[in-house]
Design a protein around this motif. Structure first.
Motif, PDB file in Angstrom:
ATOM      1  N   VAL A  30       0.833  -1.215   0.000  1.00  0.00           N
ATOM      2  CA  VAL A  30       0.000   0.000   0.000  1.00  0.00           C
ATOM      3  C   VAL A  30       0.861   1.256   0.000  1.00  0.00           C
ATOM      4  CG1 VAL A  30      -1.857   1.209   1.177  1.00  0.00           C
ATOM      5  CG2 VAL A  30      -1.780  -1.295   1.201  1.00  0.00           C
ATOM      6  N   TYR A  70       1.525   3.932  -3.177  1.00  0.00           N
ATOM      7  CA  TYR A  70       1.184   5.342  -2.987  1.00  0.00           C
ATOM      8  C   TYR A  70       2.403   6.207  -3.315  1.00  0.00           C
ATOM      9  CZ  TYR A  70      -0.127   9.675  -0.608  1.00  0.00           C
ATOM     10  OH  TYR A  70      -0.382  10.980  -0.307  1.00  0.00           O
ATOM     11  N   ILE A  71       3.554   5.817  -2.783  1.00  0.00           N
ATOM     12  CA  ILE A  71       4.758   6.618  -3.011  1.00  0.00           C
ATOM     13  C   ILE A  71       5.095   6.645  -4.500  1.00  0.00           C
ATOM     14  CG2 ILE A  71       7.253   6.666  -2.637  1.00  0.00           C
ATOM     15  CD1 ILE A  71       6.698   5.798   0.254  1.00  0.00           C
ATOM     16  N   LEU A  77       3.088   9.131  -6.004  1.00  0.00           N
ATOM     17  CA  LEU A  77       3.554  10.480  -5.668  1.00  0.00           C
ATOM     18  C   LEU A  77       4.759  10.858  -6.524  1.00  0.00           C
ATOM     19  CD1 LEU A  77       3.382  10.687  -1.763  1.00  0.00           C
ATOM     20  CD2 LEU A  77       1.738  11.483  -3.450  1.00  0.00           C
ATOM     21  N   ALA A 111       5.847  13.640  13.101  1.00  0.00           N
ATOM     22  CA  ALA A 111       4.763  12.825  13.648  1.00  0.00           C
ATOM     23  C   ALA A 111       4.299  13.422  14.968  1.00  0.00           C
ATOM     24  CB  ALA A 111       5.245  11.397  13.853  1.00  0.00           C
ATOM     25  N   ILE A 124      -3.654   4.167   4.142  1.00  0.00           N
ATOM     26  CA  ILE A 124      -2.199   4.193   3.967  1.00  0.00           C
ATOM     27  C   ILE A 124      -1.501   4.266   5.312  1.00  0.00           C
ATOM     28  CG2 ILE A 124      -0.284   5.540   3.043  1.00  0.00           C
ATOM     29  CD1 ILE A 124      -2.293   6.406   0.808  1.00  0.00           C
ATOM     30  N   CYS A 145       9.184   6.729   4.465  1.00  0.00           N
ATOM     31  CA  CYS A 145       7.799   7.017   4.077  1.00  0.00           C
ATOM     32  C   CYS A 145       7.463   8.470   4.405  1.00  0.00           C
ATOM     33  CB  CYS A 145       6.838   6.089   4.823  1.00  0.00           C
ATOM     34  SG  CYS A 145       6.844   4.404   4.196  1.00  0.00           S
ATOM     35  N   LEU A 146       7.751   8.864   5.651  1.00  0.00           N
ATOM     36  CA  LEU A 146       7.384  10.220   6.092  1.00  0.00           C
ATOM     37  C   LEU A 146       7.980  11.265   5.155  1.00  0.00           C
ATOM     38  CD1 LEU A 146       7.697   9.997   9.972  1.00  0.00           C
ATOM     39  CD2 LEU A 146       5.641  10.381   8.616  1.00  0.00           C
ATOM     40  N   MET A 169       6.510  11.055   1.543  1.00  0.00           N
ATOM     41  CA  MET A 169       5.100  11.436   1.476  1.00  0.00           C
ATOM     42  C   MET A 169       4.913  12.924   1.719  1.00  0.00           C
ATOM     43  SD  MET A 169       3.156   8.290   3.316  1.00  0.00           S
ATOM     44  CE  MET A 169       3.247   6.620   2.651  1.00  0.00           C
ATOM     45  N   SER A 170       5.819  13.514   2.500  1.00  0.00           N
ATOM     46  CA  SER A 170       5.645  14.937   2.799  1.00  0.00           C
ATOM     47  C   SER A 170       6.002  15.808   1.595  1.00  0.00           C
ATOM     48  CB  SER A 170       6.538  15.326   3.980  1.00  0.00           C
ATOM     49  OG  SER A 170       6.422  14.373   4.994  1.00  0.00           O
ATOM     50  N   THR A 203      -3.391  14.178   0.041  1.00  0.00           N
ATOM     51  CA  THR A 203      -3.666  12.954   0.813  1.00  0.00           C
ATOM     52  C   THR A 203      -2.594  12.751   1.888  1.00  0.00           C
ATOM     53  OG1 THR A 203      -4.658  11.993  -1.153  1.00  0.00           O
ATOM     54  CG2 THR A 203      -4.144  10.492   0.649  1.00  0.00           C
ATOM     55  N   SER A 204      -1.356  13.120   1.547  1.00  0.00           N
ATOM     56  CA  SER A 204      -0.259  12.934   2.502  1.00  0.00           C
ATOM     57  C   SER A 204      -0.553  13.612   3.832  1.00  0.00           C
ATOM     58  CB  SER A 204       1.031  13.492   1.913  1.00  0.00           C
ATOM     59  OG  SER A 204       1.408  12.719   0.798  1.00  0.00           O
ATOM     60  N   LEU A 205      -1.199  14.772   3.767  1.00  0.00           N
ATOM     61  CA  LEU A 205      -1.512  15.467   5.024  1.00  0.00           C
ATOM     62  C   LEU A 205      -2.376  14.571   5.910  1.00  0.00           C
ATOM     63  CD1 LEU A 205      -1.255  18.177   6.540  1.00  0.00           C
ATOM     64  CD2 LEU A 205      -3.472  18.772   5.581  1.00  0.00           C
ATOM     65  N   VAL A 245      -2.596  11.358   5.703  1.00  0.00           N
ATOM     66  CA  VAL A 245      -1.766  10.217   6.112  1.00  0.00           C
ATOM     67  C   VAL A 245      -0.960  10.596   7.348  1.00  0.00           C
ATOM     68  CG1 VAL A 245       0.140   8.703   5.466  1.00  0.00           C
ATOM     69  CG2 VAL A 245      -1.583   9.330   3.780  1.00  0.00           C
ATOM     70  N   LEU A 246      -0.253  11.717   7.271  1.00  0.00           N
ATOM     71  CA  LEU A 246       0.614  12.099   8.389  1.00  0.00           C
ATOM     72  C   LEU A 246      -0.202  12.262   9.664  1.00  0.00           C
ATOM     73  CD1 LEU A 246       3.185  14.612   6.893  1.00  0.00           C
ATOM     74  CD2 LEU A 246       3.303  12.158   7.193  1.00  0.00           C
ATOM     75  N   LEU A 247      -1.351  12.921   9.561  1.00  0.00           N
ATOM     76  CA  LEU A 247      -2.178  13.113  10.757  1.00  0.00           C
ATOM     77  C   LEU A 247      -2.612  11.763  11.322  1.00  0.00           C
ATOM     78  CD1 LEU A 247      -4.247  16.194   9.636  1.00  0.00           C
ATOM     79  CD2 LEU A 247      -2.857  16.047  11.691  1.00  0.00           C
ATOM     80  N   TYR A 288      -1.355   8.860  10.829  1.00  0.00           N
ATOM     81  CA  TYR A 288      -0.166   8.138  11.297  1.00  0.00           C
ATOM     82  C   TYR A 288       0.208   8.594  12.702  1.00  0.00           C
ATOM     83  CZ  TYR A 288       4.715   6.647  11.538  1.00  0.00           C
ATOM     84  OH  TYR A 288       5.906   6.098  11.923  1.00  0.00           O
ATOM     85  N   ALA A 289       0.233   9.919  12.872  1.00  0.00           N
ATOM     86  CA  ALA A 289       0.568  10.454  14.195  1.00  0.00           C
ATOM     87  C   ALA A 289      -0.434   9.956  15.226  1.00  0.00           C
ATOM     88  CB  ALA A 289       0.555  11.969  14.149  1.00  0.00           C
ATOM     89  N   GLY A 290      -1.707   9.944  14.843  1.00  0.00           N
ATOM     90  CA  GLY A 290      -2.733   9.439  15.761  1.00  0.00           C
ATOM     91  C   GLY A 290      -2.425   8.009  16.176  1.00  0.00           C
ATOM     92  N   VAL A 333      -7.313  13.705  15.692  1.00  0.00           N
ATOM     93  CA  VAL A 333      -6.520  14.174  14.544  1.00  0.00           C
ATOM     94  C   VAL A 333      -7.336  14.125  13.266  1.00  0.00           C
ATOM     95  CG1 VAL A 333      -4.139  13.902  15.265  1.00  0.00           C
ATOM     96  CG2 VAL A 333      -5.445  11.903  14.608  1.00  0.00           C
TER      97      VAL A 333
END
Lengths: 365, 266, 286, 370
Positions: free
Chosen positions: B8, B12-13, B16, B258, C86, C100-101, C104-105, C163-165, C167-169, C171-173, C207
């Motif tokens: 997944v 996605y990456i 991107l 994070a 994701i 990933c981080l 994705m950012s 979408t990454s935003l 994802v990051l949120l 993920y942090a959750g 989040v």
């Protein structure tokens, strides 16, 4: 060096945290604030430290009102229940920081830091570490050291041992009186544990719902609690109580049960009373009591064993009682047993719960 | 199911990266090749576009401008937000909650609404076509953001530390700089990152408030895209170059991101 | 944490107050001012609420508003679930997590007009990977001519961009969930689904609220990317509120009208956000 | 339910442990948890007790050795398949569920019939007096209410082979601690589950468990009833760790049926040929240390007297070594009280930490054998 609270009170919004309180603490005394959580210990300390402003009343330090004086200019040190250190600095720097701020010359600073560290049993290796790399016990030692190195006139300790393991607590607890004896400061020590209070000795102020119920020498307060509140606060496990009516030679309680009014109890004028006796004066083994006893029947609810002694939780006519036995005493719940209250150690309170008289009186004085 | 989990994020990456790859691909092609038709990778590889960008002042000055006002904005936002965030986190004062909420509402202000008034305002202040103007205008949404994020981090620090410091004899400023800022270092990092991000990507205001001297790279590009013919290669190269600063910054704060998000403070 | 009352705290807030007020209050007043006047070659005349009445009856405004709502609805419906999925599949810690981080950012840090330009290049039917690819697959595709294609491209671009935003949120959750919750679930014999539904989703809820709020606001304000990509076309098919607004204001110099639109627009966003926030908060507290 | 057996167990957090210090659990632990007993796993923080617990629950796979439930080897099995319950140090509740659903959750996952679920949930709720809150959402309850729920979820299943507790009362308000503990005991009596209770608090351990396992640095140093631990600690650490203050330990030389401590003869009433004539240690609890004015036993100088109300703790010294004695509250400590005497039967001999059996005891043991 004296600290005087003169009618000091504290309220947040509508709820009162401290009712008007007056208290005088003298130089070189250990003063224990004893009370359950939220009884106002911390609020009182924060007022003493100057972290909070009193709603009313004055705080005098050596006779002068310190209302206007900023915390950092006061002659005070404080240690919290949580292990509060500066995470960014080494333990050494932590201990040194109050001195650095006082511009203490380097060699003297080093001397004092090391002396205090040694007193708190922090070795060279630990001094070079960051606080968070140390065990809980060592972190609190660091905090204590930082408070002591300042040699402040007023040292406030707010349940400093509460977050430590049982044995660690025991060790540090044994050290604190020594430290105290060496500094001539006014120590104020908040705790929820009567046991701890007794070990520390000195003076004690019992707190209950924002009021000081009694202030005096620790052993005296322990042996002569002026009212049931103090007795409750200063007894762990809680004191056992029994409503009695004295008529002639007997003490009646419950539905027409009674015991002989032995010893000094016989001298009480006929009236209704509240009798109280501490767990360590309520025995499950007859031979553990020397003198006369009041004998009751109670059901065993369970036992708590500390190793050196056992606390037997009892159910006496709906009242929860606790008796203490030496060594290990483990009895299954449910069965009814005879328990013996030591007549010499029965507190008697009148109907407005004030102490009437007790035979412990003679000995404490 | 768990065995193929990694697919997944990977897919996605890839998704991107595709457009980015295409941008790079284009940026290394000659204009002829681009117009020549579809090709997976540049056949006659050329860095000409990049060379042009680095030599032609209208181009590189664009970068310098963007980076300048982003930097200024970051400094202003963070340094203004720090004490405010501390106040919101530690003290109760008249109208604090309303103020806080009002600040946040500005994060919801559509730049489109403010474009024109800003033009007038900053012209009136004689700041039109300066990097400072752009930096200040970006404070509109960056400061509320900064306050919000920092407040979250600061509330994570027990206030007993502050008190201990005062008792030890620290003055407020000294405590704040020597003890407190190091404590929330990661928070400051994250905040700076988001200030960078939103200031760097914003175009509308940046374009409106500048004409020549302080023209941001983004604006230079739109000009290329529209007026001076269709220099795709150049455009692609310029675009590719705008990704780099972001990539660098994100790399530095990757471990705190994070956490920054975790407090739902973005 | 109990806060200490201290009015002097105002001084610490002052700089922020000044900076934001300067940027928020004055322009807003200007806009309000415009929205009440007829501006004709530098001559101003008060016209009261006329512009507002116009706006509320203007076909053009309605259509772009509807377009806006459809767009926002669509991207929320795609980005939120996708983002969560994701995030769930991402490695929890270690090297790959940061890879990933970082990757994705990336889209979040690209200037919005570059995003537009990039997608323009990417989607060109003749030389763009996407356009060429689709046509090669036999799917007729040209976002410059075909409204459907244009919409598809704009939405896809926004998904790519934002979408990454989410994802990051999300993920942090997930990161903030204590290990013991998973252990307890194991011990209680909970299914994977139960773990998601009873542990992960509730813990992410805060989040996610933020995520929805942000995506709503930002997508509602979207201007640069579609403007660069499609210029609002073909026709007006991708002309969203902000684009329309700028057209009116700068393009047609129709200030009063634009101002009125601006105010209505701003109020809508505020209201919507506020409603959404209070509702979710209430649901939480229950 | 079944007996739990640990065979040659050892665990290390390092991939390939070299020397003993690399091990969280030192090789090799052999131990049997009898079916239906209530155990406490007691030790200072970092002694490996939680590691051991997690190995039993299957959250950790041991570096070496096997874990048996009954005859079944579960070493590699995941937690879910071991059919055990565990309660953690900090409350774990499903926020969005009602208290009722929280308690019902483990049962429902195991496809228990609805009516039975209902019955069990009410029983447990009753016992932990959560009855009033059953249909409230778990979110927003106090920490100790939440922890009660966690306890409830741990105990709601009847078919588990063991219930494990990892310092479950940490967040509970002291006043309530003992009540919950007695309730746990009560539950144990009712359902006879095997229970393993990890704690660093001797009081919790001793009052909860029938048998206490004391751990130190990844080793089991003693397994015994509270009484045994108190009266006959098999390791000086147990003597120190249990009881406050801990056991007095003095270097001694064993000669026949007495010990020589700094030249003073201490009668022991039994002989220890294993260490006869050699250096050893004498361990006596303060409870069995008698301060006296009759100049019997060791001469000591009193450093401090702590009056703790129910009794006094006399902290004394004998050539640099601490010797504590506990005396009744009514006894006045006179200046003439300069010596301490030990109750012979309560004095134990230790050689490098471990207790030495007296010859008499050995003979008895041997006698018991045939």
């Amino acid at each position: 060096m004296t600290l005087v609270l003169d009618g000091v009170s504290k309220a947040v919004g509508s709820e009162i945290h401290i009712h008007p309180t007056s208290l005088t603490l003298e130089k070189g005394t250990m003063n224990v604030l004893l009370g359950p959580t939220l009884s106002g210990k911390t609020s009182l300390m924060r007022l003493m430290a100057g972290l909070d402003k009193p709603a009313s009343g004055r705080i005098l330090w050596n006779g002068s009102d310190v209302a206007g004086v900023a915390v950092r200019n006061r002659d005070v040190a404080m240690v919290y229940q949580q292990f509060i250190n500066y995470p960014g600095m080494t333990v050494y720097e932590n201990i040194a920081s109050p001195l650095r701020l006082k511009r203490v010359p380097r060699d003297e600073l080093d001397r004092r830091v090391r002396a205090t560290a040694e007193l708190m049993k922090l070795d060279e290796r630990q001094l070079r570490r960051k606080p968070l790399e140390l065990s809980g016990g060592q972190q609190q030692r660091c905090a204590l050291a930082r408070a002591l190195v300042k040699e402040a006139g007023l040292v406030l300790l707010d349940e400093p041992l509460a977050n430590l393991d049982y044995k660690l607590r025991e060790e540090l607890r044994a050290e604190i009186p020594k430290i105290f004896e060496e500094s001539g400061a006014i120590f104020v020590y908040a705790t929820t544990e009567p046991h701890e209070a007794l070990l520390l000795g000195g003076n004690i102020a019992c707190l209950w719902e924002g009021r000081i119920t009694q202030f005096g020498k620790t052993p005296e307060v322990y042996r002569r609690p002026v009212d049931t509140t103090t007795a409750r606060v200063f007894s762990d496990p809680p004191m056992n109580f029994l409503r009695i009516t004295k008529t002639g030679e007997t003490l009646n309680f419950g539905e027409h049960q009674s015991v002989a009014a032995v010893g000094t109890l016989a001298r009480l004028p006929d009236a209704r009373y509240l009798a109280g006796f501490r767990p360590n004066h309520l025995h499950v083994r007859r031979q553990e009591v020397a003198g006369e006893v009041l004998t009751f029947h109670a059901a065993i609810a369970g036992t708590e064993i500390t190793g050196s002694e056992s606390f037997v939780h009892l159910d006496h006519a709906g009242e929860r009682w606790v008796a203490m036995a030496r060594g290990v005493y483990d009895m299954a719940g449910g069965d009814v047993t005879e328990v013996y209250a030591d007549a010499r150690h029965v507190f008697v309170f009148d109907e407005n719960e004030r102490l009437v008289q007790t035979t412990a009186l003679g000995r404490a004085a | 199911m768990t065995r193929y989990r990694w697919l997944v994020p990977t897919l996605y990456i890839v998704f991107l990266m595709l457009p980015i790859y295409w941008l790079l691909n284009m940026s290394f092609k000659t204009t002829n090749e681009i117009l020549g038709g579809f090709s997976w990778f540049p056949h006659d590889f050329t860095a000409a576009s990049y060379v042009k960008i680095f030599t032609d002042p209208t181009w590189y000055s664009g970068y310098i401008n963007s980076i300048t006002y982003v930097a200024i904005n970051m400094v202003i936002s963070v340094s203004a937000a720090l004490p405010a965030a501390y106040a919101f986190s530690r003290y109760r004062f008249l109208g604090d909650k309303h103020l806080f909420f009002w600040l946040l509402t500005n994060r919801m202000a559509p730049p489109a609404v403010f474009a024109l008034p800003f033009l007038e305002l900053y012209s009136a202040m004689g700041l039109f076509d300066t990097n400072l103007a752009v930096a200040l205008s970006h404070c509109l949404f960056n400061i509320p953001l900064a306050v919000w994020i920092l407040e979250g981090f600061i509330s994570g620090v027990p206030k007993e530390i502050d008190e201990t410091a005062y008792i030890d004899g620290y003055s407020f400023p000294r405590f704040f700089v020597k003890i407190f800022m190091p404590l929330i270092g990661s928070g400051i990092g994250v905040t700076a990152f988001f200030c960078f991000m939103f200031s760097w990507v914003e175009l509308l205001l940046a374009k409106t408030l500048t004409s020549v001297a302080a023209k941001p790279i983004a604006a230079v590009m739109t000009k290329t895209a529209s007026s001076s013919g269709y220099e795709l290669g150049l455009l692609a190269a310029a675009g590719a170059l705008t990704i780099i600063p972001g990539a660098i910054v994100i790399y530095f704060v990757r471990n705190y991101i994070a956490k920054g998000f975790a407090m739902g403070r973005v | 944490m109990e806060k200490t009352p201290n009015q002097r705290a105002w001084f610490m807030v002052l700089p922020v107050l000044i900076l934001v007020a300067m940027n928020a209050v004055i322009p807003l007043m200007t806009v309000v001012n415009y929205s009440m006047q007829e501006v004709f070659y530098g001559t101003y005349s008060f016209v009261g609420p006329r512009w507002y009445i116009d706006v509320l009856h203007s076909e053009r405004f309605h259509s772009s508003l509807i377009r806006q709502l459809i767009f926002t609805g669509t991207i929320l419906a795609i980005e939120i679930p996708l983002g969560i999925a994701i995030a769930l599949a991402m490695p929890r810690r270690g090297f790959w997590a940061s890879v990933c981080l970082v990757l994705m950012s990336l889209p979040l840090l690209i200037p919005w007009n570059v995003v537009g330009a990039m997608w323009n290049i990417f989607a060109l039917p003749d030389i763009g990977l996407l356009g060429y690819g689709l046509n090669w697959l036999g799917i007729p595709y040209d976002f410059t001519q075909d409204p459907a294609a244009a919409w598809f491209t704009v939405v896809l671009m926004d998904v790519w961009h934002w979408t990454s935003l989410v994802v990051l949120l999300a993920y942090a959750g997930l990161q903030s969930i204590d290990e013991n919750y998973y252990r307890a679930a194991q011990i209680d014999g909970a299914s994977r689904w139960a773990v998601f539904w009873y542990i992960q989703l509730p813990k992410m809820s805060h989040v996610l609220t933020i995520a929805v709020l942000l995506r709503f606001m930002d997508s509602f304000m979207i201007y640069t990317e579609p403007f660069v990509l499609t210029g609002g076309g073909p026709g007006n098919t991708t002309t969203f509120l902000a684009i329309d607004l700028v057209k009116t204001a700068l393009g047609e110099q129709d200030l009063g009208n634009a101002a009125a639109v601006s105010i209505v627009y701003f109020l809508m966003i505020l209201l919507a956000s506020w409603l959404f926030y209070t509702i979710t908060m209430q649901r939480k507290s229950r | 339910m079944a007996k739990i057996t640990l065979q040659d167990l050892a665990h290390s957090y390092f991939p390939n442990p070299m020397e003993a210090t690399d091990f969280q659990l030192k090789p090799s632990i052999n131990h049997e948890w009898e079916d239906g007993e209530a155990y406490a796993l007691l030790g200072p923080s970092g002694c490996g007790k939680t590691t051991l617990l997690n190995i039993i629950s299957g959250l950790l796979v041991p570096t070496r050795g096997r874990v048996l439930f009954g005859e079944r080897d579960v070493t590699e099995l995941p937690t879910a398949e071991r059919n055990i319950a565990q309660v953690f140090q900090f409350p774990v509740v499903y926020d969005t569920m009602s208290v009722y659903d929280n308690l019902a959750f483990p049962l429902r996952n195991n496809k228990v019939a609805a009516d039975h679920v209902d019955k069990r949930v009410h029983e447990i709720a009753q016992m932990l007096d959560l009855g009033a809150q059953l249909d409230r959402k778990a979110r927003g309850l106090t920490a100790d209410a939440k922890q009660k729920i966690s306890l409830g979820r741990g105990m709601v299943r009847e078919d588990v082979s063991a219930i494990l507790f990892d310092e479950p009362l940490t967040v509970i308000d002291p006043a309530m601690k003992w009540e919950l503990r007695t309730q746990l005991k009560e539950l144990h009596r009712q359902f006879g589950h095997t229970m393993i209770y990890v704690t660093h608090d001797q009081t919790e351990a001793l009052s909860f468990a029938d048998k206490v396992v004391v751990m130190l640095d990844g080793e089991v140093v003693q397994l015994g009833t509270p009484q045994e631990l108190f009266e006959r600690p098999t390791h000086t650490f147990v003597g120190y760790f249990i009881g406050s203050p801990g056991m007095n330990v003095l270097p001694a030389r064993i000669e026949g049926s007495s010990a020589l401590v700094g030249g003073h003869e201490i009668p022991l009433g039994r002989s220890f040929s294993a260490v006869d004539g050699s250096e050893a240690e004498l361990g006596v609890r303060p409870e069995f240390t008698r301060l006296n004015s009759a100049r019997e036993g060791l001469p000591v100088n009193i450093r401090r007297v702590e009056d703790v109300g129910s009794h006094k703790v006399v902290r004394a010294e004998f050539d640099g070594r601490q010797v504590n004695a506990i005396v009744g509250e009514d006894i006045e400590i006179g200046a003439d009280m300069t010596h301490v005497r030990f109750d012979a039967e309560a004095a134990h001999v230790y050689a490098n930490g471990w207790i030495v059996d007296s010859d008499q005891r050995r003979r008895r043991a041997a006698g018991g054998a045939h």
